[in-house]
Design an enzyme around this catalytic site. Structure first.
Site, mmCIF file in Angstrom:
data_model
loop_
_atom_site.group_PDB
_atom_site.id
_atom_site.type_symbol
_atom_site.label_atom_id
_atom_site.label_comp_id
_atom_site.label_asym_id
_atom_site.label_seq_id
_atom_site.Cartn_x
_atom_site.Cartn_y
_atom_site.Cartn_z
ATOM 1 N N HIS A 89 0.847 -1.200 0.000
ATOM 2 C CA HIS A 89 0.000 0.000 0.000
ATOM 3 C C HIS A 89 0.878 1.243 0.000
ATOM 4 C CE1 HIS A 89 -4.096 -1.736 1.484
ATOM 5 N NE2 HIS A 89 -3.563 -2.436 0.514
ATOM 6 N N TYR B 249 -9.174 5.317 7.626
ATOM 7 C CA TYR B 249 -9.372 5.651 9.038
ATOM 8 C C TYR B 249 -10.444 6.744 9.082
ATOM 9 C CZ TYR B 249 -4.981 3.300 10.358
ATOM 10 O OH TYR B 249 -3.987 2.377 10.577
ATOM 11 N N PRO C 170 -4.056 0.196 19.351
ATOM 12 C CA PRO C 170 -3.813 -0.350 18.014
ATOM 13 C C PRO C 170 -3.811 0.654 16.861
ATOM 14 C CG PRO C 170 -6.018 -0.923 18.755
ATOM 15 C CD PRO C 170 -5.324 -0.279 19.911
ATOM 16 N N LYS D 249 1.227 -0.328 15.312
ATOM 17 C CA LYS D 249 2.643 -0.358 15.691
ATOM 18 C C LYS D 249 3.063 -1.594 16.493
ATOM 19 C CE LYS D 249 4.104 3.147 13.661
ATOM 20 N NZ LYS D 249 4.091 2.475 12.373
ATOM 21 N N TYR E 28 4.085 6.329 10.172
ATOM 22 C CA TYR E 28 3.251 5.197 9.770
ATOM 23 C C TYR E 28 4.074 4.129 9.044
ATOM 24 C CZ TYR E 28 -1.100 2.787 8.876
ATOM 25 O OH TYR E 28 -2.102 1.845 8.885
#
Ligand code: FAD
Ligand code: DHB
Length: 395
Positions: A75, A204, A296, A300, A387
């Site tokens: 991704h 998200y 969560p 990570k 990220y």
């Protein structure tokens, strides 16, 4: 009573323990691994799904990334959705070419178990009553029962890779450890569904009814989460209600539709931040969830476990190859720098995207955070850098 010896005794066959055994094997260091669950249970436990750039690279470089490369989904970004609009964060553009791999944690576990067994590695599944002894001396030991027989393994070092509820951390005297903890007033209700993901990349979504996340495991399987109470009763969530709630929380002005399908698994996870310092006591070292937990949001947990393993394997290599103890002594200090940055990032992602963790002032701040992070290239780059995973420290 059966007695034996090894160089490194590893408690737990989750991602941390399995990867450690694999890396030690590549360094020519012998280990024995004890796990209280069955192999089948470990291989089916559905948990995390996002591998940082460096995690995927490490698996590939050490010869356990073949299936991940074939079946994992690369991704190049994520979507942040709020006020019914999506905003794309483009990782390669913001990080000099980095990306993430979506590949289930249980798939990583399967690949690592297969590699260990093929290399003649010793993993004892289904052990009972594991205890660790003599950590302050030169030969700490693991004691347990396996197939009805008492066993003691004398080790040079013990690696506590037994997760948050394991036995290693509690076997360190309480006054030797400092615990930092934050319990969040949120939980996640997570499902696996047999339906093609409705988006090419993760979404998200912050919505006035609460946070929701769209992820995936394969082109045929979606993984979705919705914010709930940490004590949420799953019995109150028949499949129809879950889809209805997800539909509302992902609602958008854009031409987009959330596809529904049969739910094959569901569960509730509570959220906490937790760090123990130091992550070592004599010759016992804690790795992964045994030493730290992140909420969560941001994915990570698994990646931090991998980062600890990388440092510990190098420290053991320096010890066995050159007789150097310096890296072992600094293990905790090195790992904690990354751990706290991941705690910071996960805390930020969680607070910013969830609803109801504070007063109205806090809610406005969270909305401003999202406006800022989607409007400023500098803020976007900071999100992307964290990220995809901060660079590993040179050790
Ligand atoms: P674990 O995976 O917990 O492995 C520890 C192993 O030790 C287990 O196999 C356990 O059976 C074994 N063990 C425990 N006690 C003993 C004992 N006494 N004796 C012998 N063996 C023992 N992270 C994300 O990034 N995204 C997510 O969506 C996500 N979802 C999660 C959902 C749940 C329910 C949980 C618990 C965690 C989730 N995480 C998630 C976190 C992520 O899965 C962990 O960070 C990761 O599993 C850490 O790996 P580990 O090897 O340190 O610990
Ligand atoms: C997944 C889990 C996460 O915590 C996250 O932030 C993204 C994806 C997942 O399970 O796919």
């Amino acid at each position: 009573m059966k007695r034996s010896k090894t160089q490194v005794g590893i408690v737990g066959a989750g991602p941390a323990g399995l990867l450690l055994a694999h890396l030690l094997h590549l360094h020519g260091i012998e280990s024995v691994q004890v796990e209280n669950r069955s192999r089948n249970y470990c291989e089916r436990r559905i948990r995390a799904g996002v591998l940082e750039h460096g995690t995927a690279e490490l698996l590939a470089e050490t010869g356990v990334g073949e299936r991940m490369k074939r079946e994992g989904l690369i991704h190049h970004g994520i979507y942040l959705r709020f006020r019914r609009k999506s905003h794309h964060i483009n990782f390669p553009e913001l990080t000099g070419g980095k990306s993430i791999t979506v590949y289930g944690q249980h798939e990583v576990v399967k690949d690592l178990i297969a590699a260990r067994l093929a290399a003649g590695g010793r993993i004892l599944f289904g052990v009972e009553d594991v205890t660790v002894e003599g950590m302050k001396g030169k030969a700490p030991s693991l004691r347990f029962r396996h197939a009805g027989e008492e066993q003691v393994i004398s080790c040079d070092f013990i690696a506590g890779c037994d997760g948050f509820h394991g036995v290693c951390r509690p076997s360190i005297p309480a006054n030797e450890l400092r615990v930092y903890e934050e319990v969040y007033p949120f939980g996640w209700l997570g499902i696996l569904a047999r339906v093609a993901p409705s988006s090419d990349e993760l979404i998200y979504s912050r919505h006035e009814r609460g946070f929701a996340l769209l992820s995936m495991r394969s082109p045929q399987v979606s993984r979705l989460y919705l914010q709930c109470s940490p004590e949420e009763d799953l019995a109150r969530w028949p499949d129809g209600r879950i889809w209805q709630e997800l539909q509302e929380r992902f609602a958008t002005e854009e031409k987009w539709k959330l596809k529904e399908g049969p739910i094959t698994q569901k569960g509730v996870t509570a959220m906490r931040g937790f760090v123990v310092e130091p992550m070592q006591y004599g010759r016992l070292f804690l790795l992964g969830d045994a030493a730290h937990i992140v909420p969560p949001t941001g994915a990570k947990g698994l990646n931090l476990a991998v980062a600890d393993v990388r440092v510990f394997a190098r420290a053991l290599d320096a010890f066995y190859t050159h007789g150097k103890t310096e890296l072992l002594e600094r293990y905790s200090e090195i790992c904690l720098r990354r751990v706290w940055k991941a705690e910071r990032f996960s805390n930020w992602m969680t607070r910013t995207l969830h609803l109801g963790g504070g007063d109205e002032y806090a809610e406005r701040i969270h909305e401003a955070e999202l406006d800022y992070v989607t409007g400023s290239r500098a803020a976007m780059a900071a999100l992307a850098e964290n990220y995809v995973g901060l660079p590993f420290e040179e050790v």
